[in-house]
Motif scaffolding. Sequence first.
Motif, PDB file in Angstrom:
ATOM      1  N   LEU A   1       0.766  -1.354   0.085  1.00  0.00           N
ATOM      2  CA  LEU A   1      -0.054   0.086   0.043  1.00  0.00           C
ATOM      3  C   LEU A   1       0.888   1.385   0.128  1.00  0.00           C
ATOM      4  CD1 LEU A   1      -2.876  -1.061   2.425  1.00  0.00           C
ATOM      5  CD2 LEU A   1      -3.166  -0.187   0.050  1.00  0.00           C
ATOM      6  N   GLY A   2       2.191   1.341   0.047  1.00  0.00           N
ATOM      7  CA  GLY A   2       3.037   2.191   0.398  1.00  0.00           C
ATOM      8  C   GLY A   2       2.989   3.268  -1.053  1.00  0.00           C
ATOM      9  N   GLU A   3       3.183   2.746  -2.247  1.00  0.00           N
ATOM     10  CA  GLU A   3       2.828   3.670  -3.300  1.00  0.00           C
ATOM     11  C   GLU A   3       1.456   4.097  -3.570  1.00  0.00           C
ATOM     12  OE1 GLU A   3       4.185   3.493  -7.866  1.00  0.00           O
ATOM     13  OE2 GLU A   3       5.371   2.413  -6.492  1.00  0.00           O
ATOM     14  N   PRO A   4       0.593   3.078  -3.603  1.00  0.00           N
ATOM     15  CA  PRO A   4      -0.718   3.663  -4.165  1.00  0.00           C
ATOM     16  C   PRO A   4      -1.246   4.602  -3.007  1.00  0.00           C
ATOM     17  CG  PRO A   4      -0.792   1.298  -3.992  1.00  0.00           C
ATOM     18  CD  PRO A   4       0.684   1.737  -3.267  1.00  0.00           C
ATOM     19  N   ALA A   5      -1.169   4.740  -1.667  1.00  0.00           N
ATOM     20  CA  ALA A   5      -1.690   5.529  -0.644  1.00  0.00           C
ATOM     21  C   ALA A   5      -0.947   6.809  -0.451  1.00  0.00           C
ATOM     22  CB  ALA A   5      -1.757   4.454   0.561  1.00  0.00           C
ATOM     23  N   TYR A   6       0.288   7.151  -1.431  1.00  0.00           N
ATOM     24  CA  TYR A   6       1.188   8.264  -0.926  1.00  0.00           C
ATOM     25  C   TYR A   6       0.168   9.251  -1.326  1.00  0.00           C
ATOM     26  CZ  TYR A   6       4.653  11.580  -1.771  1.00  0.00           C
ATOM     27  OH  TYR A   6       5.349  12.725  -1.660  1.00  0.00           O
ATOM     28  N   GLU A   7      -0.713   9.344  -2.503  1.00  0.00           N
ATOM     29  CA  GLU A   7      -1.370  10.489  -2.534  1.00  0.00           C
ATOM     30  C   GLU A   7      -2.433  10.824  -1.609  1.00  0.00           C
ATOM     31  OE1 GLU A   7      -3.111   9.719  -6.335  1.00  0.00           O
ATOM     32  OE2 GLU A   7      -1.247   9.696  -7.477  1.00  0.00           O
ATOM     33  N   ALA A   8      -2.883   9.839  -0.864  1.00  0.00           N
ATOM     34  CA  ALA A   8      -3.847   9.995   0.129  1.00  0.00           C
ATOM     35  C   ALA A   8      -3.131  10.774   1.386  1.00  0.00           C
ATOM     36  CB  ALA A   8      -4.335   8.869   0.661  1.00  0.00           C
TER      37      ALA A   8
ATOM     38  N   GLY B   1      -9.143  11.511   8.784  1.00  0.00           N
ATOM     39  CA  GLY B   1      -8.839  12.781   7.780  1.00  0.00           C
ATOM     40  C   GLY B   1     -10.179  13.296   7.223  1.00  0.00           C
ATOM     41  N   PHE B   2     -10.184  13.883   6.059  1.00  0.00           N
ATOM     42  CA  PHE B   2     -11.236  14.429   5.620  1.00  0.00           C
ATOM     43  C   PHE B   2     -12.480  13.546   5.139  1.00  0.00           C
ATOM     44  CE2 PHE B   2      -7.888  17.613   4.953  1.00  0.00           C
ATOM     45  CZ  PHE B   2      -8.261  18.663   5.985  1.00  0.00           C
ATOM     46  N   ASN B   3     -13.585  13.719   5.444  1.00  0.00           N
ATOM     47  CA  ASN B   3     -14.503  12.802   5.368  1.00  0.00           C
ATOM     48  C   ASN B   3     -15.047  12.471   3.739  1.00  0.00           C
ATOM     49  OD1 ASN B   3     -16.072  15.389   5.282  1.00  0.00           O
ATOM     50  ND2 ASN B   3     -18.038  14.275   5.259  1.00  0.00           N
ATOM     51  N   HIS B   4     -14.770  13.517   2.794  1.00  0.00           N
ATOM     52  CA  HIS B   4     -15.234  13.376   1.434  1.00  0.00           C
ATOM     53  C   HIS B   4     -14.313  12.242   0.638  1.00  0.00           C
ATOM     54  CE1 HIS B   4     -12.437  16.573   1.262  1.00  0.00           C
ATOM     55  NE2 HIS B   4     -12.467  16.334  -0.058  1.00  0.00           N
ATOM     56  N   LYS B   5     -13.027  12.156   1.121  1.00  0.00           N
ATOM     57  CA  LYS B   5     -12.280  11.150   0.306  1.00  0.00           C
ATOM     58  C   LYS B   5     -12.022   9.817   1.134  1.00  0.00           C
ATOM     59  CE  LYS B   5     -11.829  13.515  -3.544  1.00  0.00           C
ATOM     60  NZ  LYS B   5     -12.124  12.942  -4.852  1.00  0.00           N
ATOM     61  N   LEU B   6     -12.323   9.971   2.247  1.00  0.00           N
ATOM     62  CA  LEU B   6     -11.828   8.864   3.174  1.00  0.00           C
ATOM     63  C   LEU B   6     -12.451   7.764   3.006  1.00  0.00           C
ATOM     64  CD1 LEU B   6     -10.124   8.969   5.704  1.00  0.00           C
ATOM     65  CD2 LEU B   6     -12.210   8.906   7.207  1.00  0.00           C
ATOM     66  N   PRO B   7     -13.676   7.361   2.395  1.00  0.00           N
ATOM     67  CA  PRO B   7     -13.913   6.092   1.765  1.00  0.00           C
ATOM     68  C   PRO B   7     -13.230   5.554   0.588  1.00  0.00           C
ATOM     69  CG  PRO B   7     -16.135   7.535   2.067  1.00  0.00           C
ATOM     70  CD  PRO B   7     -14.745   8.301   2.346  1.00  0.00           C
ATOM     71  N   LEU B   8     -12.716   6.402  -0.218  1.00  0.00           N
ATOM     72  CA  LEU B   8     -11.780   5.898  -1.350  1.00  0.00           C
ATOM     73  C   LEU B   8     -10.551   5.249  -0.692  1.00  0.00           C
ATOM     74  CD1 LEU B   8     -12.013   9.173  -3.636  1.00  0.00           C
ATOM     75  CD2 LEU B   8     -13.270   6.745  -4.036  1.00  0.00           C
ATOM     76  N   LEU B   9     -10.025   5.942   0.212  1.00  0.00           N
ATOM     77  CA  LEU B   9      -8.835   5.152   0.947  1.00  0.00           C
ATOM     78  C   LEU B   9      -8.964   3.874   1.379  1.00  0.00           C
ATOM     79  CD1 LEU B   9      -5.949   5.501   1.797  1.00  0.00           C
ATOM     80  CD2 LEU B   9      -6.583   6.756   3.576  1.00  0.00           C
ATOM     81  N   PHE B  10     -10.271   3.880   2.192  1.00  0.00           N
ATOM     82  CA  PHE B  10     -10.654   2.717   2.905  1.00  0.00           C
ATOM     83  C   PHE B  10     -10.972   1.549   1.760  1.00  0.00           C
ATOM     84  CE2 PHE B  10     -13.547  -0.103   4.897  1.00  0.00           C
ATOM     85  CZ  PHE B  10     -12.964  -0.503   5.998  1.00  0.00           C
ATOM     86  N   GLN B  11     -11.464   2.064   0.654  1.00  0.00           N
ATOM     87  CA  GLN B  11     -11.803   0.959  -0.452  1.00  0.00           C
ATOM     88  C   GLN B  11     -10.417   0.699  -1.171  1.00  0.00           C
ATOM     89  OE1 GLN B  11     -14.837  -0.296  -1.273  1.00  0.00           O
ATOM     90  NE2 GLN B  11     -13.692  -1.619  -2.372  1.00  0.00           N
ATOM     91  N   LEU B  12      -9.522   1.480  -1.185  1.00  0.00           N
ATOM     92  CA  LEU B  12      -8.267   1.051  -1.679  1.00  0.00           C
ATOM     93  C   LEU B  12      -7.560   0.003  -0.805  1.00  0.00           C
ATOM     94  CD1 LEU B  12      -5.690   1.743  -3.668  1.00  0.00           C
ATOM     95  CD2 LEU B  12      -4.768   3.074  -1.770  1.00  0.00           C
ATOM     96  N   ILE B  13      -7.695   0.265   0.637  1.00  0.00           N
ATOM     97  CA  ILE B  13      -7.190  -0.739   1.399  1.00  0.00           C
ATOM     98  C   ILE B  13      -7.803  -2.231   1.371  1.00  0.00           C
ATOM     99  CG2 ILE B  13      -6.706  -1.558   3.951  1.00  0.00           C
ATOM    100  CD1 ILE B  13      -6.422   1.815   4.133  1.00  0.00           C
ATOM    101  N   ILE B  14      -9.212  -2.108   1.372  1.00  0.00           N
ATOM    102  CA  ILE B  14      -9.937  -3.348   1.187  1.00  0.00           C
ATOM    103  C   ILE B  14      -9.522  -4.037  -0.239  1.00  0.00           C
ATOM    104  CG2 ILE B  14     -12.544  -4.488   0.922  1.00  0.00           C
ATOM    105  CD1 ILE B  14     -11.249  -3.385   3.815  1.00  0.00           C
ATOM    106  N   ASP B  15      -9.407  -3.205  -1.065  1.00  0.00           N
ATOM    107  CA  ASP B  15      -9.033  -3.956  -2.569  1.00  0.00           C
ATOM    108  C   ASP B  15      -7.723  -4.706  -2.491  1.00  0.00           C
ATOM    109  OD1 ASP B  15     -11.437  -2.668  -3.728  1.00  0.00           O
ATOM    110  OD2 ASP B  15     -10.510  -1.093  -4.862  1.00  0.00           O
ATOM    111  N   TYR B  16      -6.870  -4.005  -1.794  1.00  0.00           N
ATOM    112  CA  TYR B  16      -5.588  -4.651  -1.734  1.00  0.00           C
ATOM    113  C   TYR B  16      -5.483  -5.807  -0.672  1.00  0.00           C
ATOM    114  CZ  TYR B  16      -2.372  -1.839  -4.649  1.00  0.00           C
ATOM    115  OH  TYR B  16      -1.840  -1.008  -5.514  1.00  0.00           O
ATOM    116  N   LEU B  17      -6.242  -5.777  -0.011  1.00  0.00           N
ATOM    117  CA  LEU B  17      -6.531  -6.916   0.998  1.00  0.00           C
ATOM    118  C   LEU B  17      -7.144  -8.309   0.424  1.00  0.00           C
ATOM    119  CD1 LEU B  17      -6.336  -8.173   4.042  1.00  0.00           C
ATOM    120  CD2 LEU B  17      -8.862  -6.927   4.411  1.00  0.00           C
TER     121      LEU B  17
END
Length: 163
Positions: A32-39, A61-77
Amino acid sequence: YVRFHLISPLIQRSAENIVLFDTFVNILSHNLGEPAYEADVAQLEYKLVAGEHGLVIRVKGFNHKLPLLFQLIIDYLSDFSFTPAVFEMITEQLKKTYFNILIKPETLAKDVRLLILEHGRWSMIDRYQTLMNGLSIESLSSFVNAFKSQLFVEGLVQGNFTS
């Protein structure tokens, strides 16, 4: 603030499972290091913690983009994969981490105390010996598949979110 605890009874069954779980969480964090860098640049924070009974995912963090970060983590999982080079690197790091815990008297004493008090706990010495005996890539892959098939989830969402 979003916190999810992915609980699996599989983790505490053996010292090998605990070591495989630690390896899995470390590889996932590495992936997740590289894909989550922008977050991270956008002031969103995440943390993956290998808890005693499962994986803790914390996102804030800010609520409007938080679901995208969480979805990224779940996708990698869910689509977990790794290369043999990453596997070797992470297992070498874990060997150093476990060894550093073992050479500190205060952390070793805490580990022994918890080993006496808690039923079904595996000592750091057991974990270190398991890691030194060697893990296989196949055992990690089968552990991850079994872990994902036996999950219980607890979650907490706090802040400016709708139901």
